[in-house]
Design an enzyme around this catalytic site. Sequence first.
Site, PDB file in Angstrom:
ATOM      1  N   ASP A   1       9.397   2.942  -0.379  1.00 24.83           N
ATOM      2  CA  ASP A   1       8.294   3.835   0.478  1.00 24.83           C
ATOM      3  C   ASP A   1       8.454   3.400   2.014  1.00 24.83           C
ATOM      4  O   ASP A   1       7.982   2.132   2.616  1.00 24.83           O
ATOM      5  CB  ASP A   1       6.882   3.177   0.199  1.00 24.83           C
ATOM      6  CG  ASP A   1       5.884   3.837   0.930  1.00 24.83           C
ATOM      7  OD1 ASP A   1       5.948   4.470   1.660  1.00 24.83           O
ATOM      8  OD2 ASP A   1       4.427   3.722   0.497  1.00 24.83           O
TER       9      ASP A   1
ATOM     10  N   TYR B   1       0.859  -1.086   0.128  1.00 25.30           N
ATOM     11  CA  TYR B   1       0.054  -0.016   0.115  1.00 25.30           C
ATOM     12  C   TYR B   1       0.881   1.252  -0.156  1.00 25.30           C
ATOM     13  O   TYR B   1       1.766   1.510   0.873  1.00 25.30           O
ATOM     14  CB  TYR B   1      -0.833  -0.056   1.055  1.00 25.30           C
ATOM     15  CG  TYR B   1      -1.789   1.163   1.428  1.00 25.30           C
ATOM     16  CD1 TYR B   1      -2.911   1.257   0.363  1.00 25.30           C
ATOM     17  CD2 TYR B   1      -1.446   2.084   2.177  1.00 25.30           C
ATOM     18  CE1 TYR B   1      -3.713   2.491   0.672  1.00 25.30           C
ATOM     19  CE2 TYR B   1      -2.700   3.066   2.515  1.00 25.30           C
ATOM     20  CZ  TYR B   1      -3.447   3.552   1.650  1.00 25.30           C
ATOM     21  OH  TYR B   1      -4.213   4.486   1.553  1.00 25.30           O
TER      22      TYR B   1
ATOM     23  N   LYS C   1       3.902   9.520   8.839  1.00 23.05           N
ATOM     24  CA  LYS C   1       3.734   8.991   9.905  1.00 23.05           C
ATOM     25  C   LYS C   1       4.594   9.379  11.093  1.00 23.05           C
ATOM     26  O   LYS C   1       4.450  10.470  11.683  1.00 23.05           O
ATOM     27  CB  LYS C   1       3.684   7.159  10.124  1.00 23.05           C
ATOM     28  CG  LYS C   1       2.550   6.884   9.036  1.00 23.05           C
ATOM     29  CD  LYS C   1       2.264   5.499   8.803  1.00 23.05           C
ATOM     30  CE  LYS C   1       0.807   5.268   8.119  1.00 23.05           C
ATOM     31  NZ  LYS C   1       1.087   4.254   7.079  1.00 23.05           N
TER      32      LYS C   1
HETATM   33  C1  LIG Z   1       0.425   4.670   5.583  1.00 26.34           C
HETATM   34  C2  LIG Z   1       0.992   4.474   4.549  1.00 26.34           C
HETATM   35  C3  LIG Z   1       0.990   5.465   3.538  1.00 26.34           C
HETATM   36  C4  LIG Z   1       0.063   6.470   3.214  1.00 26.34           C
HETATM   37  O1  LIG Z   1       0.171   7.370   4.103  1.00 26.34           O
HETATM   38  P1  LIG Z   1      -1.207   8.560   4.498  1.00 26.34           P
HETATM   39  O2  LIG Z   1      -0.305   9.484   5.494  1.00 26.34           O
HETATM   40  O3  LIG Z   1      -2.012   7.479   5.149  1.00 26.34           O
HETATM   41  O4  LIG Z   1      -1.500   9.133   3.351  1.00 26.34           O
HETATM   42  C5  LIG Z   1       1.821   5.241   2.268  1.00 26.34           C
HETATM   43  N1  LIG Z   1       2.696   4.006   2.279  1.00 26.34           N
HETATM   44  C6  LIG Z   1       2.813   3.313   3.367  1.00 26.34           C
HETATM   45  C7  LIG Z   1       3.945   2.294   3.325  1.00 26.34           C
HETATM   46  C8  LIG Z   1       1.978   3.362   4.552  1.00 26.34           C
HETATM   47  O5  LIG Z   1       2.161   2.582   5.460  1.00 26.34           O
END
Ligand SMILES: *Cc1c(COP(=O)(O)O)cnc(C)c1O
Length: 427
Positions: free
Chosen positions: A239, A144, A267
């Site tokens: 990511d 994701y 985060k």
């Molecule tokens: C949470 C997450 C996202 C998206 O971040 P948001 O702040 O919710 O838009 C993207 N990549 C990874 C790996 C994530 O865990």
Amino acid sequence: MNNPRSHDLFTRASQLLPGGVNSPVRAFKSVGGEPFFAERAQGAHLFDVDGNRYIDYVGSWGPMIAGHAHPQVLAAVERTMRNGLSFGVPNPLEVTMAEAITRIVPSCEMVRMVNSGTEATLSAIRVARGATGRSRIVKFEGCYHGHGDSFLVKAGSGALTLGLPNSPGVPAALADLTLTLPYNDFDAATRLFEQAGDDIAGLIIEPIVGNANCILPEDGYLQHLRELCSRHGALLIFDEVMTGFRVALGGAQQRYGIVPDLSTFGKIIGGGMPVGAYGGRRDLMSQVAPSGPIYQAGTLSGNPVAMAAGLATLELIQAPGFHDALERSTHALCDGLEAAAREAGVAFHTTRAPGMFGLYFREGPVRSFADAMASDTQRFNRFFHGMLERGVYLAPSAFEAGFVSSAHGEAEIAQTIEAARAAFAAL
Ligand SMILES: *Cc1c(COP(=O)(O)O)cnc(C)c1O
């Protein structure tokens, strides 16, 4: 658990917010039942509007690595907000943040702040496409990367939890530019690059998959992807929205010794405020506007209060031994859960990295997305509710990683394992 206030709020919310929530997994749809509404949080605990207390293993889905409402983070926010909430001109904390990120994550020679992980990944692939002049991107099944159009193809997290990995509303013409690979499959990656390598702008990966439960990379796998990208002129994008500053101070790239071309964060870097960032090689990042032609902007990007919360959190996690302690707590928790499951005769397996873990209702090992999907989700759902009744809040989905913070001490972990003994026995 008695939740009349949460029930009332959810009833009202459901009239006005799709599914009663502002982010899908919060709705408890896959585990059943209704969510509780938080009134406040402190350390390892969440307190709901009905006066119940939970040991929290979601941590706001990652940011709260130092525990909720940490006094140093709150003090930094209070101090900063007294000077105003947003200026629309540069502020000093943006510079401090850029210096911190580039020092902690050396592959990021330059960085741009944004407001969410979604924005970070969207922007990173725009840079990859803009810099290479190519259109296709590669992602992995079950990974994701936020809700950008290009990423909602075999996506993880809520999309996976709710059985919506390919969202309506994403034009086929765009989705067709996203190629997908099975994670940890060396040969599939080699073959794809042999066929399409010259068209691939970038490969984006969660170096540890945290949005399809928690799957660790096989030895040499990330290095293999690094080599394929280099050989074919595609950019490697890590990511690290989830893994960044968590599985090691310098993220998964430090833990596994890989140098990506671009990285995305979120985060933890906002300490609980809405923040994301992307960064990487200077020659790539200097193509971003206004120093270059690749456009990306944000009214609230680099917001001073958000920078203050993120910087205070980064300060806390740079304490000596922080990540070692996090790793020890994560092992203690997972070892304890596995022992409790064994006692109860329940097929159960955990995967772990410092500060994050996966729970599987099946025997191990779990190496691939298919392995992860083979977990008994009905059992997970019963276990989830058994734990919730006993005051432990796990992610309300069989496909989300759990998080341990520095506020989860021996007492909280022992209580969690005690609750798990009873919950496993009641399955
Ligand atoms: C949470 C997450 C996202 C998206 O971040 P948001 O702040 O919710 O838009 C993207 N990549 C990874 C790996 C994530 O865990």
